[in-house]
Design a protein around this motif. Sequence first.
Motif, PDB file in Angstrom:
ATOM      1  N   SER A  39     -21.556 -46.336 -46.028  1.00  0.00           N
ATOM      2  CA  SER A  39     -21.128 -46.137 -44.636  1.00  0.00           C
ATOM      3  C   SER A  39     -19.668 -45.686 -44.566  1.00  0.00           C
ATOM      4  N   GLU A  40     -18.806 -46.281 -45.387  1.00  0.00           N
ATOM      5  CA  GLU A  40     -17.399 -45.876 -45.363  1.00  0.00           C
ATOM      6  C   GLU A  40     -17.240 -44.463 -45.915  1.00  0.00           C
ATOM      7  N   LYS A  41     -18.008 -44.152 -46.948  1.00  0.00           N
ATOM      8  CA  LYS A  41     -17.954 -42.802 -47.523  1.00  0.00           C
ATOM      9  C   LYS A  41     -18.364 -41.764 -46.479  1.00  0.00           C
ATOM     10  N   GLU A  42     -19.441 -42.056 -45.747  1.00  0.00           N
ATOM     11  CA  GLU A  42     -19.905 -41.133 -44.721  1.00  0.00           C
ATOM     12  C   GLU A  42     -18.886 -40.994 -43.598  1.00  0.00           C
ATOM     13  N   TYR A  43     -18.288 -42.102 -43.210  1.00  0.00           N
ATOM     14  CA  TYR A  43     -17.299 -42.073 -42.129  1.00  0.00           C
ATOM     15  C   TYR A  43     -16.101 -41.200 -42.506  1.00  0.00           C
ATOM     16  N   ILE A  44     -15.587 -41.350 -43.724  1.00  0.00           N
ATOM     17  CA  ILE A  44     -14.424 -40.576 -44.158  1.00  0.00           C
ATOM     18  C   ILE A  44     -14.766 -39.089 -44.214  1.00  0.00           C
ATOM     19  N   VAL A  45     -15.895 -38.762 -44.835  1.00  0.00           N
ATOM     20  CA  VAL A  45     -16.273 -37.361 -45.003  1.00  0.00           C
ATOM     21  C   VAL A  45     -16.518 -36.691 -43.653  1.00  0.00           C
ATOM     22  N   CYS A  46     -17.216 -37.386 -42.748  1.00  0.00           N
ATOM     23  CA  CYS A  46     -17.499 -36.805 -41.441  1.00  0.00           C
ATOM     24  C   CYS A  46     -16.232 -36.631 -40.612  1.00  0.00           C
ATOM     25  N   SER A  47     -15.329 -37.608 -40.671  1.00  0.00           N
ATOM     26  CA  SER A  47     -14.068 -37.520 -39.931  1.00  0.00           C
ATOM     27  C   SER A  47     -13.252 -36.327 -40.379  1.00  0.00           C
ATOM     28  N   LEU A  48     -13.202 -36.113 -41.688  1.00  0.00           N
ATOM     29  CA  LEU A  48     -12.413 -35.006 -42.214  1.00  0.00           C
ATOM     30  C   LEU A  48     -13.095 -33.667 -41.971  1.00  0.00           C
ATOM     31  N   ALA A  49     -14.441 -33.675 -41.927  1.00  0.00           N
ATOM     32  CA  ALA A  49     -15.166 -32.426 -41.673  1.00  0.00           C
ATOM     33  C   ALA A  49     -14.876 -31.897 -40.280  1.00  0.00           C
ATOM     34  N   GLN A  50     -14.661 -32.777 -39.314  1.00  0.00           N
ATOM     35  CA  GLN A  50     -14.358 -32.341 -37.951  1.00  0.00           C
ATOM     36  C   GLN A  50     -13.031 -31.609 -37.858  1.00  0.00           C
ATOM     37  N   GLU A  51     -12.163 -31.839 -38.837  1.00  0.00           N
ATOM     38  CA  GLU A  51     -10.843 -31.206 -38.822  1.00  0.00           C
ATOM     39  C   GLU A  51     -10.918 -29.744 -39.245  1.00  0.00           C
ATOM     40  N   ASP A  52     -11.997 -29.364 -39.924  1.00  0.00           N
ATOM     41  CA  ASP A  52     -12.202 -27.985 -40.380  1.00  0.00           C
ATOM     42  C   ASP A  52     -10.996 -27.478 -41.153  1.00  0.00           C
ATOM     43  N   SER A  53     -10.489 -28.318 -42.040  1.00  0.00           N
ATOM     44  CA  SER A  53      -9.330 -27.922 -42.832  1.00  0.00           C
ATOM     45  C   SER A  53      -9.394 -28.583 -44.195  1.00  0.00           C
ATOM     46  N   PRO A  54     -10.407 -28.209 -45.018  1.00  0.00           N
ATOM     47  CA  PRO A  54     -10.553 -28.838 -46.322  1.00  0.00           C
ATOM     48  C   PRO A  54      -9.374 -28.505 -47.224  1.00  0.00           C
ATOM     49  N   PRO A  55      -9.047 -29.383 -48.196  1.00  0.00           N
ATOM     50  CA  PRO A  55      -7.926 -29.119 -49.081  1.00  0.00           C
ATOM     51  C   PRO A  55      -8.077 -27.800 -49.809  1.00  0.00           C
ATOM     52  N   GLY A  56      -6.985 -27.119 -50.027  1.00  0.00           N
ATOM     53  CA  GLY A  56      -6.988 -25.845 -50.729  1.00  0.00           C
ATOM     54  C   GLY A  56      -5.656 -25.579 -51.373  1.00  0.00           C
ATOM     55  N   TRP A  57      -5.613 -24.531 -52.206  1.00  0.00           N
ATOM     56  CA  TRP A  57      -4.362 -24.233 -52.879  1.00  0.00           C
ATOM     57  C   TRP A  57      -3.849 -22.848 -52.575  1.00  0.00           C
ATOM     58  N   THR A  58      -4.700 -21.871 -52.234  1.00  0.00           N
ATOM     59  CA  THR A  58      -4.265 -20.499 -52.033  1.00  0.00           C
ATOM     60  C   THR A  58      -3.618 -20.363 -50.665  1.00  0.00           C
ATOM     61  N   PRO A  59      -2.299 -20.503 -50.574  1.00  0.00           N
ATOM     62  CA  PRO A  59      -1.641 -20.522 -49.260  1.00  0.00           C
ATOM     63  C   PRO A  59      -1.261 -19.120 -48.794  1.00  0.00           C
ATOM     64  N   PRO A  60      -1.253 -18.900 -47.488  1.00  0.00           N
ATOM     65  CA  PRO A  60      -0.758 -17.628 -46.938  1.00  0.00           C
ATOM     66  C   PRO A  60       0.773 -17.649 -46.897  1.00  0.00           C
TER      67      PRO A  60
END
Length: 501
Positions: A263-284
């Motif tokens: 349940s905690e795993k699902e809560y964290i993943v879903c909360s972050l998915a709503q932000e539509d900003s997954p971690p990345g490295w290739t910056p503009p």
Amino acid sequence: MSTMVEAEATVGGIVNDGTLNTAQVQTSKKGFCSVRHGLALIVHLCNFSISTQQMNMSIAMPAMVSNTALPSPANASTERPPTDSQHNWNETLSEFKAMAAMYNWSPEIQGIILSSVNYGSFLAPIPSSYLAEMFGTKYLSGAGMFITSVLTLFTPLAADTGVIFLIALRIIQGIIQVMLLTGQYSIWPRWAPPLERSHLIAIAASGSVLGSFIILLVGGQLCQTVGWPYVFYIFGGIGCVCSFLWFALIYDDPMNHPFISTSEKEYIVCSLAQEDSPPGWTPPIKAMIKSLPLWSILIFHFSDSWLYFVMMSYLPTYISSVLQANIRDSGMLSALPLVSICICIVPGGLLADFLLSRKILRLNTIRKLFTAIGVLLPCVFFTSLFWVRSSFSATVALLILFAAAKSLTQSGAFVNFMDIAPRYSVLLRGLSQIFCYIAGAISPTVSGFFISQDSEFGWRNVFLLSAAVNIAGLVFYLIFGRAEVQDWAKSRQSPTSEQTE
């Protein structure tokens, strides 16, 4: 290393609509018993150890140097601590001579030694940001924690060998510590839900404050009873223990953690998915250079760190030389302001998250309000120190009020880069660290020069300059700061469009 995109696919079915149902929220919000809060606590302990290793030289310096007691101003403190301080000071110096070596370092040399931990620090944040994204912070930061702790154990030997060796060791240590402080931020884009971000980061960051408090509280006592080398031996050993805890308990994302509930795993993943900003490295890069909200954060980090490093580097020396307290008392008195930070920093983060979750204030307003209070009030208290130096109790009261108000910036500009670009949070943390440590390399050196030129008005000049730099950074932040995700930091369908910005 698993990414949040992979995590969304693994959870299966729950992220598709980007929302959380009531049952998920209630079963995953376990308060301070959740795995994510436990993770924040482990980061807290490691930040505690890093802070003690950064501050140990400041508290040991009065014991290491035979001429630390600067000439007292003509109208120096007339209200003394409730001890026979000058007599204890003389006894302390005699005890130091018997227990450990003392060095004839001038105020300029002392300023260089205190600053040296920051001299090479601006070289490390960007490489460490990249390495943390590539290999994960679990092993990168764990190894760095162990290495810097071992170097702390060898600090007394380096001082005996020569000041050049000591400065070189502190420079290497500073570079490694920046890797730790920067790399750990790769955890939060994968672990911290947006509505809990302020207080989770505040819990982790409060470890640095607690470390500074403990080293100042007990460091002077250690110097006076068993000798200054044990300040480095004891806290270097604690750092080694923390590195083992890090290896055992830290995981880069919820999907790889062996003990987290579904349940905690699902809560964290879903909360972050709503932000539509997954971690990345290739910056503009071009868009980032043109981004005034980003520059407002970086400039504020420089201006606020200028005042912070002056206070942390010279507070024990100020108390011992101006207030005429002995080494033990100066360390304990220097620790008092940090008590108020420890008390205020986490409630400040909780208050920021409360105001946001209840929609009482907009996030942009919260960040700027907390930052403004955390700068203006401390600057008033800090600059007042020179004019109340004849009163011991007034000086201590101002220092405590200074620290309490200063803690609010942690829920303001210092976490703001997670708002404007969460997917590049590690990179932006690295950039902010560069500006922090440039300030840390300059401010103690400049302060040492002012103090060596004039033992009375040098302190006044140090206080006024630090406040002026801090307020200038605040003004720039209030004008250009923002708290919404910037266009250049949003996830896009076409990778080429992001790279050509």
